[in-house]
Design a protein around this motif. Structure first.
Motif, mmCIF file in Angstrom:
data_model
loop_
_atom_site.group_PDB
_atom_site.id
_atom_site.type_symbol
_atom_site.label_atom_id
_atom_site.label_comp_id
_atom_site.label_asym_id
_atom_site.label_seq_id
_atom_site.Cartn_x
_atom_site.Cartn_y
_atom_site.Cartn_z
ATOM 1 N N VAL A 1 41.792 27.632 44.855
ATOM 2 C CA VAL A 1 40.557 28.405 44.720
ATOM 3 C C VAL A 1 40.861 29.890 44.891
ATOM 4 C CG1 VAL A 1 38.211 28.642 45.510
ATOM 5 C CG2 VAL A 1 39.352 26.452 45.693
ATOM 6 N N VAL A 2 41.819 30.185 45.793
ATOM 7 C CA VAL A 2 42.204 31.582 45.989
ATOM 8 C C VAL A 2 42.711 32.161 44.677
ATOM 9 C CG1 VAL A 2 43.748 33.133 47.212
ATOM 10 C CG2 VAL A 2 42.794 31.160 48.389
ATOM 11 N N ILE B 1 32.425 28.545 40.915
ATOM 12 C CA ILE B 1 33.333 29.631 40.554
ATOM 13 C C ILE B 1 34.055 29.331 39.249
ATOM 14 C CG2 ILE B 1 35.635 30.444 41.237
ATOM 15 C CD1 ILE B 1 33.513 32.166 42.301
ATOM 16 N N LEU C 1 39.846 35.825 38.728
ATOM 17 C CA LEU C 1 38.515 36.266 38.324
ATOM 18 C C LEU C 1 38.325 37.744 38.631
ATOM 19 C CD1 LEU C 1 35.689 35.567 37.416
ATOM 20 C CD2 LEU C 1 35.216 34.702 39.679
ATOM 21 N N GLY C 2 38.680 38.117 39.864
ATOM 22 C CA GLY C 2 38.531 39.515 40.257
ATOM 23 C C GLY C 2 39.396 40.425 39.412
ATOM 24 N N VAL D 1 34.731 34.601 32.328
ATOM 25 C CA VAL D 1 35.205 35.976 32.462
ATOM 26 C C VAL D 1 36.606 36.115 31.869
ATOM 27 C CG1 VAL D 1 35.923 37.727 34.115
ATOM 28 C CG2 VAL D 1 33.771 36.556 34.422
ATOM 29 N N ILE E 1 32.423 30.460 35.972
ATOM 30 C CA ILE E 1 32.384 31.923 35.879
ATOM 31 C C ILE E 1 33.776 32.441 35.555
ATOM 32 C CG2 ILE E 1 31.723 34.028 37.052
ATOM 33 C CD1 ILE E 1 30.036 32.359 38.930
ATOM 34 N N ALA F 1 39.887 32.717 42.214
ATOM 35 C CA ALA F 1 39.031 33.844 42.571
ATOM 36 C C ALA F 1 39.775 35.149 42.341
ATOM 37 C CB ALA F 1 38.588 33.712 44.026
ATOM 38 N N ALA F 2 41.065 35.153 42.678
ATOM 39 C CA ALA F 2 41.846 36.365 42.479
ATOM 40 C C ALA F 2 41.946 36.684 40.987
ATOM 41 C CB ALA F 2 43.231 36.198 43.080
ATOM 42 N N ILE G 1 37.922 40.829 35.891
ATOM 43 C CA ILE G 1 36.670 41.582 35.785
ATOM 44 C C ILE G 1 36.943 43.073 35.950
ATOM 45 C CG2 ILE G 1 35.811 41.658 38.172
ATOM 46 C CD1 ILE G 1 33.492 40.387 35.704
ATOM 47 N N VAL G 2 38.025 43.408 36.666
ATOM 48 C CA VAL G 2 38.350 44.821 36.839
ATOM 49 C C VAL G 2 39.238 45.318 35.694
ATOM 50 C CG1 VAL G 2 39.462 46.505 38.330
ATOM 51 C CG2 VAL G 2 38.102 44.704 39.329
#
Lengths: 290, 341, 246
Positions: free
Chosen positions: B299-300, B260, B306-307, B267, B263, B303-304, B310-311
């Motif tokens: 990691v949360v 992750i 990242l999300g 991003v 990426i 990932a958050a 990307i949006v």
């Protein structure tokens, strides 16, 4: 020995098929690869557990509620996140994957680990099938899986909604031009995939402990089955589930249970080498060859 | 009739002037060009050696993660969107660890050897999937490392869940940090040179249109193998490096957070720019260290993040900043209304 | 020995017979036109010859060698170049860098002759094909070029590859009359240079002006073959093309 392979292989295969179907349905209709599958799976189990153990709800109420919540979550994910990314495959993948990881790691951080996180089986006891003792829970799983498949088939092939689903799956723009709203259909397909995911969680999780790693495991297995069968083919998913299911059971019975985890990997790489679009993947030879 | 307004974006005058190197005429114009390019190189150099000793370790990790992000970005711009850089990292790590532990090779041999062997094995692992593209490729790369992790866990090869410990360490933190920084710059400038070369255009072409590459008489499988070898080689070096840095190797090398991070860095920084991933890694590396106290929530947060990116800002930070640096935005009146184009 | 001989070529897609036992021959230096209504298997035939699909059965004999089922890149290197109906440029590369990719192919290397800078060579080819060298056009990224230029870029690729047998898949589709008029002489020039050409085309009027022979496909079957004049008279062709003026 042989009979128990037969019986347990069958059960194992049905479990794999149920887990993979949710993913493949969503992908087949809306082309969204829902990588938060594993997250939804564990979340479904945890919600059921919470309702049942902490809130003292009846089992079926708690299970039903959590299935509905997960379905709504799938729809919400489409409405809030994915709708902004439609058409950007890579971004969709990253978005769903990151959501899945957020869910799983959040649960890990909140301390979901250990023996207490365990849903009870629906019914205790076991039955003799072909001389092999099988827990009733497993029989329920197989029956539910078969029922689910029949319902799914009926829905897709004999209802108006199912027709719309197939329409969008084949040609989104044409579907749009005959008055089907592809966004709505895609949202519903995500909801449906998530519902199936939660349903399988409710049914299967009582066999073991709810743990975060199980979520990753389920995701891996679902993806491996889908890849081997061909991502958008329901028949392929079934066949692949039975292939992996039986090989797994055979390996653990006759060779070594430690090697069970190697089976899906080896199967997948082998199949990919021979048929890149999976056993029943649609004939996209041009894509295959390049 | 109400006049509507629209946002207009135009190049700054200084950008227009400095676009052509022959037009440079003042220190200010030279500075406009040079400062953003020198800033990261000099900044990192100073930072790496001036920060307190504890943060030097963070810098090493950041550099290594920067390399992984670069490798991901390179592969993604060849159309190979991998969700499992951890696979390459782990293969490099295990190769180097095994070379050091079982064969007793010294560190200056085990790292290059580990890199090479790791890259060969990685390419072999990915080879069956080369017929796939887009999402299919991503799916397979996501699950291969997770499956291999289970294999190591259940079969107990290479120390199983315990891993291998007691590997040779680096001579000192200064050497480590210098090595990792040099490796990072070699990776960065090397990849940039490669992408801009005529040969590298074939890799770019792979993503744009693989069938046309095939129709140009070049086997795309062969070029994908090359791209994978380069990309995985970089990650394998990272793995081999970190193994010796931690002096141990374990199953965590396959973990999802290692896939992750590259990426997320790409991003956040901006995909397909090579500078972006570097920027992303420099932001996320220290951030992740600062969040160490949160344990698994780290990691949360990745990932958050990242999300969200990307949006909300799919282009990434670097193109965003570059635009702000080079262009003026202003509202102008659009008397005729805004056309719907 | 025939130059290109197709024998009983057959391809099915999940029960649908796309190409049904087609046989035909092309002589060296000839221009064969393939026409037929939509879905008659023209593009599938092209894909089968150029290796983008594998035939279920049948042979593709090129200079005495069966090339059916070889990889597309291999076939390209043997000297069969193709263009795509849907243009397939490398969008992120400038127009002239699009040609650098085919210039790396083993075929170009083996043919020799091409020493010196790839960029200059690419620009030369583009100039011949109608990209004005001194304008900015060859240096623009392919993503912003208009359709006409992209079609020319497709043609430029096979020229860069020095293919001896060229398959144009609906080269004229989407082009204006003026653009067609400027491209047709280039094709005639290729014929003069000794190349063999297969053209799959919907624009019959333009095709019949330059084609030596024409083959008609309908529902995967060959229904007629002959000189353009003969083909125009065939009643079966008119039937397949009902409503299309010849």
């Amino acid at each position: 020995m042989l009979l128990s392979v037969l019986v347990y292989g069958f059960i194992n295969s049905v479990i794999l098929a149920m887990v993979a179907l949710g993913f493949s349905i969503t992908f087949g209709i809306s082309r969204v690869a829902n990588f938060s599958h594993g997250g939804f799976y564990i979340l479904g189990g945890i919600f059921t557990w919470y309702g049942l153990i902490k809130l003292g709800m009846p089992y079926f109420l708690s299970a039903g509620l959590s299935i509905i919540i997960i379905g709504a979550l799938g729809a919400l994910m489409y409405k809030v996140i994915l709708i902004r990314l439609r058409g950007l495959e890579l971004s969709e993948v990253i978005a769903t994957l990151s959501l899945g990881i957020v869910i799983l790691e959040l649960l890990r951080g909140l301390g979901v680990f250990g023996y207490e996180f365990r849903n009870p089986v629906f019914m205790d006891g076991s039955v003799d099938i072909l001389g092999v003792g099988v827990g009733i829970q497993r029989i329920i799983i197989v029956c539910a899986g078969a029922l689910l498949l029949i319902l799914l088939h009926f829905f897709v092939h004999h209802t108006k909604m199912g027709l719309a689903f197939r329409g969008v799956a084949q040609q989104e723009h044409t579907a749009l031009s005959v008055g089907i709203n592809p966004d709505l259909v895609s949202m519903l397909s995500l909801a449906m995939g998530s519902v199936m995911c939660a349903l399988s969680a409710v049914l299967i999780l009582p066999l073991g402990v709810i743990s975060v790693d199980e979520g990753y495991d389920i995701l891996i297995k679902a993806l491996a089955v889908c890849i081997i069968g061909g991502l958008e083919s329901t028949l392929g998913v079934l066949v692949a589930a039975f292939i992996i299911g039986y090989i797994e059971v055979l390996t653990s019975m006759y060779i070594s249970s430690a090697l069970t985890s190697v089976v899906p990997l080896a199967c997948m790489l082998g199949i990919l080498l021979v048929r890149p679009s999976g056993i029943f993947g649609k004939s996209k030879e041009i894509e295959e060859r390049v | 009739m109400s006049t509507e307004r629209r946002k207009e974006r135009i190049d700054r005058p200084i950008k227009a002037v400095t676009d052509d190197i022959f037009c440079l005429s003042s220190i200010r114009e030279i500075a406009y060009l040079v400062i953003p390019r020198m800033l990261p190189v000099v900044g990192l150099l100073l930072l790496a050696f001036l920060v307190p000793p504890y943060w030097r370790k963070v810098m090493v990790i950041t550099f290594v993660m920067g390399m992984m992000a670069l490798s991901w970005d390179f592969m993604a711009s060849c159309g190979l969107t991998s969700l499992g850089q951890a696979l390459f990292f782990a293969l490099g790590a295990y190769s180097a660890g095994a070379a050091n532990h079982y064969l007793g090779l010294p560190i200056y041999l085990s790292i290059p050897l580990g890199t090479l062997i790791g890259a060969v094995i990685s390419t072999a692992c990915i080879y069956p999937t080369l017929g796939l593209r887009g999402i299919y490729f991503s799916v397979v790369t996501l699950i291969i490392p997770l499956m291999l992790m289970r294999v190591v866990e259940t079969t107990g090869i290479f120390g199983g869940t315990e891993g291998i410990t007691g590997l040779s360490p680096f001579p000192g933190i200064i050497v480590t940090i210098a090595l990792s920084m040099i490796a990072l710059w070699i990776t960065f400038f090397g990849l940039r040179r490669l992408i801009d070369s005529d040969y590298g255009h074939i890799f770019v072409a792979l993503k744009d249109n693989d069938r046309a590459v095939e129709a140009s008489g070049l086997s795309i499988r062969w070029f994908k193998v090359q791209a994978i070898f380069i990309g995985s080689g970089i990650c394998c070096f990272c793995g081999a490096f970190m193994t010796h840095y931690y002096m141990s190797i374990g199953m965590s090398a396959f973990a999802v957070d290692l896939s992750i991070f590259p990426i997320a860095a790409s991003v956040v920084g901006g995909m397909g720019t090579l500078v972006g991933p570097l920027l992303g890694a420099i932001i996320l590396g220290p951030l992740s260290e600062a969040l160490r106290a949160f344990g698994s929530f780290r990691v949360v947060i990745y990932a958050a993040l990242l999300g969200t990116f990307i949006v909300m800002l799919p282009e990434g930070l670097f193109p965003y900043l570059a635009r702000k640096y080079q262009q003026i935005e202003r509202w102008v009146e659009a008397p005729g209304g805004i056309s719907e184009d | 020995m025939e130059y290109l001989k197709i024998e009983n070529l057959r391809k099915t897609f999940g029960g649908v017979v796309a190409v049904d036992n087609i046989s035909f021959e092309v002589e060296q230096g000839a221009l064969l036109g393939i026409i037929g209504p939509n879905g008659s298997g023209k593009t599938t035939t092209v894909n089968l010859i150029t290796g983008f699909l594998t035939p279920d059965s049948g042979k593709v004999m090129f200079k005495g060698r069966d090339i059916a089922g070889l990889r597309a890149s291999k076939i390209t290197n043997l000297g069969i170049g193709r263009t795509f109906q849907m243009v397939k440029p490398f969008y992120r590369l400038p127009a002239f860098k699009n040609l650098v990719v085919p210039l790396f192919s083993p075929r170009v290397k083996r043919m020799g002759g091409h020493y010196g800078e790839k960029d200059t060579l690419a620009l030369d080819i583009l100039e011949d094909i109608g990209f004005e060298r001194d304008s900015a056009v060859p240096y623009k990224p392919a993503s912003i070029l208009p359709h006409g230029y992209l079609k020319r870029l497709e043609m430029a690729r096979v020229i860069a590859l020095q293919s001896e047998l060229i398959v144009f898949d609906e080269l004229y589709s989407g082009l204006t009359l003026a653009e067609v008029a400027s491209i047709s002489p280039m094709i005639e020039k290729l014929i003069e240079a000794g190349k063999t050409i297969i053209m799959v085309e919907h624009r019959l009027k333009e095709l019949f002006k330059i084609a030596h022979r024409v083959m008609v496909l309908d529902q995967g079957k060959k229904i007629a073959e002959g000189s353009p004049r003969e083909i125009m008279k065939q009643p079966s062709v008119k039937k397949a093309y009902l409503g299309v003026e010849l």
